[in-house]
Design an enzyme around this catalytic site. Structure first.
Site, PDB file in Angstrom:
ATOM      1  N   ASN A  13      31.615  96.192  11.512  1.00 34.80           N
ATOM      2  CA  ASN A  13      30.236  95.844  11.164  1.00 34.80           C
ATOM      3  C   ASN A  13      29.351  96.448  12.242  1.00 34.80           C
ATOM      4  O   ASN A  13      29.217  95.901  13.331  1.00 34.80           O
ATOM      5  CB  ASN A  13      30.083  94.325  11.094  1.00 34.80           C
ATOM      6  CG  ASN A  13      28.709  93.902  10.587  1.00 34.80           C
ATOM      7  OD1 ASN A  13      27.774  94.684  10.578  1.00 34.80           O
ATOM      8  ND2 ASN A  13      28.605  92.644  10.189  1.00 34.80           N
ATOM      9  N   ARG A  96      31.045  97.290   6.689  1.00 32.13           N
ATOM     10  CA  ARG A  96      29.884  96.668   6.044  1.00 32.13           C
ATOM     11  C   ARG A  96      28.775  97.700   5.981  1.00 32.13           C
ATOM     12  O   ARG A  96      28.378  98.272   6.995  1.00 32.13           O
ATOM     13  CB  ARG A  96      29.408  95.455   6.832  1.00 32.13           C
ATOM     14  CG  ARG A  96      28.162  94.804   6.231  1.00 32.13           C
ATOM     15  CD  ARG A  96      27.574  93.765   7.154  1.00 32.13           C
ATOM     16  NE  ARG A  96      26.350  93.208   6.609  1.00 32.13           N
ATOM     17  CZ  ARG A  96      25.305  92.841   7.346  1.00 32.13           C
ATOM     18  NH1 ARG A  96      25.334  92.978   8.655  1.00 32.13           N
ATOM     19  NH2 ARG A  96      24.230  92.340   6.779  1.00 32.13           N
ATOM     20  N   HIS A 184      22.895  90.620   2.048  1.00 33.57           N
ATOM     21  CA  HIS A 184      23.831  89.566   2.482  1.00 33.57           C
ATOM     22  C   HIS A 184      24.871  89.265   1.407  1.00 33.57           C
ATOM     23  O   HIS A 184      25.446  88.172   1.369  1.00 33.57           O
ATOM     24  CB  HIS A 184      23.085  88.266   2.849  1.00 33.57           C
ATOM     25  CG  HIS A 184      22.231  88.392   4.071  1.00 33.57           C
ATOM     26  ND1 HIS A 184      20.927  87.937   4.102  1.00 33.57           N
ATOM     27  CD2 HIS A 184      22.484  88.920   5.288  1.00 33.57           C
ATOM     28  CE1 HIS A 184      20.410  88.192   5.295  1.00 33.57           C
ATOM     29  NE2 HIS A 184      21.341  88.787   6.036  1.00 33.57           N
ATOM     30  N   ARG A 240      11.662  90.333  11.502  1.00 42.65           N
ATOM     31  CA  ARG A 240      11.151  90.905  10.266  1.00 42.65           C
ATOM     32  C   ARG A 240      10.155  89.951   9.606  1.00 42.65           C
ATOM     33  O   ARG A 240      10.320  88.745   9.629  1.00 42.65           O
ATOM     34  CB  ARG A 240      12.311  91.209   9.310  1.00 42.65           C
ATOM     35  CG  ARG A 240      13.109  92.434   9.700  1.00 42.65           C
ATOM     36  CD  ARG A 240      14.377  92.583   8.898  1.00 42.65           C
ATOM     37  NE  ARG A 240      15.537  92.095   9.616  1.00 42.65           N
ATOM     38  CZ  ARG A 240      16.745  91.953   9.087  1.00 42.65           C
ATOM     39  NH1 ARG A 240      16.948  92.254   7.810  1.00 42.65           N
ATOM     40  NH2 ARG A 240      17.745  91.505   9.812  1.00 42.65           N
ATOM     41  N   GLU A 379      31.946  87.455   6.824  1.00 44.07           N
ATOM     42  CA  GLU A 379      31.773  88.764   6.199  1.00 44.07           C
ATOM     43  C   GLU A 379      32.927  89.700   6.521  1.00 44.07           C
ATOM     44  O   GLU A 379      33.317  90.525   5.680  1.00 44.07           O
ATOM     45  CB  GLU A 379      30.444  89.366   6.660  1.00 44.07           C
ATOM     46  CG  GLU A 379      29.228  88.613   6.159  1.00 44.07           C
ATOM     47  CD  GLU A 379      27.958  88.993   6.890  1.00 44.07           C
ATOM     48  OE1 GLU A 379      26.917  89.108   6.216  1.00 44.07           O
ATOM     49  OE2 GLU A 379      28.010  89.167   8.122  1.00 44.07           O
TER      50      GLU A 379
END
Length: 395
Positions: A13, A96, A184, A240, A379
């Site tokens: 990742n 990812r 996600h 963000r 993940e």
């Protein structure tokens, strides 16, 4: 490395300045974690490499200060550490990849065509895709014959109804790929697997971390989500902005003469919790500093927006059976969970204060019509599973 690779898998990742990794052994009963860790501060001074084992307590197996000039140097360090720890040499590597665009809606084996597509998509995820591409290229440079898989965060949401993917824009832009992609997805997939039978109902999953989004799921299928064309939309996040009136951006262009780079920097690096608080993008830091009015405002605004989006997604689902918190904030920030849920009593949510404070697996009371869960996401495991199915299909 000291062990025959067999069907072992390395999950990577890649971020802009970090490389998280996990080594798995593909066994008949599933994927078994062997070790995980990260190379931190890539391209910066005072880098750090650490590896933890998979046994109870996750013991620290290795920690060393090391500077990484780029992602290739970080990949070299990861493989070097694995060799020292006698971990299996991977038979495949899964990555990812945050954005797959309109053409990539399922995990894919990496080849030259895919890499070219990913480079073209960088403007849609400038914080994420450059690191992913660099990680893929770094593995290919060291092990050119090692198969690699790209696992897209957008893939999960591609099954949403077209109505949920559409912007109110001319059809020509839809045909060009301007649509709501959602992100996600690997986290949502893991949470739904963990829910088991409970995923058959009306579910909202709140992935709240430095990046934050929510997804509405009915009977295991995605219905809607908060993020849109890029990972900058939806909820406010660490740095963000989340959703903005387009007029704000037009105003900045006309009145301040801002260009695309300045706007991108504002909405992806200088907004969110950082922008509102002026202190930190980290929720834990802000919760500890709530006596500062700006820190308190940032926390309040985050909880307010999350509550508002949860209500909108519940309307899409025509009610709610299960609400799941995951991600760093969702898993560890009890005050944030409490504040979000306090405004959702009309959806049948009632929180048990003690269980919430203890980060229990179920934090709703027995009387609550909606079950509220806390499920740590994984993940890396989803990357390993997708990579195994794609590259070891007969296993």
């Amino acid at each position: 490395m000291g062990v025959d690779p067999g069907n072992s898998i390395l999950s990577l990742n890649s971020g802009s300045s970090s490389l998280k990794f996990a080594f798995y052994e593909a066994e008949p009963a599933g994927e078994r974690l062997l070790a995980s860790g990260a190379a931190e501060r890539i391209g910066l001074a005072k880098g750090l490499l650490w590896v933890r084992g998979a046994e109870g307590g996750r013991p620290l197996l290795l920690e060393r200060k090391e500077d990484f000039s780029d992602h290739e140097a970080a990949v070299d360090a990861v493989f070097g550490a694995a060799a020292r720890l006698r971990l299996p040499e991977p038979g495949a590597v899964g990555h990812r990849v945050v954005h797959g665009g309109a053409d990539h809606s399922a995990p894919e084996r990496v080849d030259g065509r895919l890499l070219a597509d990913l480079r073209a998509l960088v403007p849609l995820a400038p914080l994420h895709l450059p690191g992913a591409v660099a990680g893929i290229e770094a593995v290919a440079a060291r092990f050119p014959h090692l198969p690699q898989a790209a696992c897209f965060d957008t893939a999960f949401h591609r099954r949403m109804p077209e109505l949920a993917q559409r912007f109110a824009l001319p059809d020509a832009l839809w045909e060009e790929g301007v649509r709501r992609y959602g992100f996600h997805g690997l986290s949502y997939e893991y949470v739904l697997d963990a829910l088991g039978d409970a995923a058959r109902g009306r579910v909202i999953v709140a992935h709240l971390g430095n990046g934050a989004s929510m997804a509405a799921v009915r009977d295991g299928a995605p219905v809607d989500t908060t993020m849109g064309f890029t990972p900058a939309g939806g909820l406010m996040m660490g740095t963000r902005s989340g959703d903005l009136d387009p007029g704000v951006l037009i105003h900045l262009v006309r009145e301040r003469g801002w260009g695309a780079d300045e706007i991108e920097r504002l909405v992806t690096r200088e907004a969110g919790l950082m922008g509102v608080s002026g202190l930190s993008p980290d929720m834990k830091t802000l919760l500890a500093a709530r006596e500062d009015p700006r820190a308190a405002l940032a926390v309040d605004l985050f909880c307010y927006q999350a509550r508002k989006h949860a209500g909108a997604l519940a309307a899409v689902l025509d009610g709610l059976d299960t609400l799941v918190f995951t991600g760093g904030i969702g898993e560890r920030a009890a005050p944030v969970r409490r504040r979000i849920c306090e405004g959702l009593a009309h959806l049948g949510i009632e929180i048990d204060a003690e269980r919430n404070q203890a980060h229990a697996g179920t934090i709703s009371t027995p009387r609550s019509r909606c079950t509220v869960r806390v499920i740590p996401t994984d993940e890396d495991l989803m990357i390993a599973r997708h990579t195994r199915r794609l590259l070891f299909p007969g296993d």
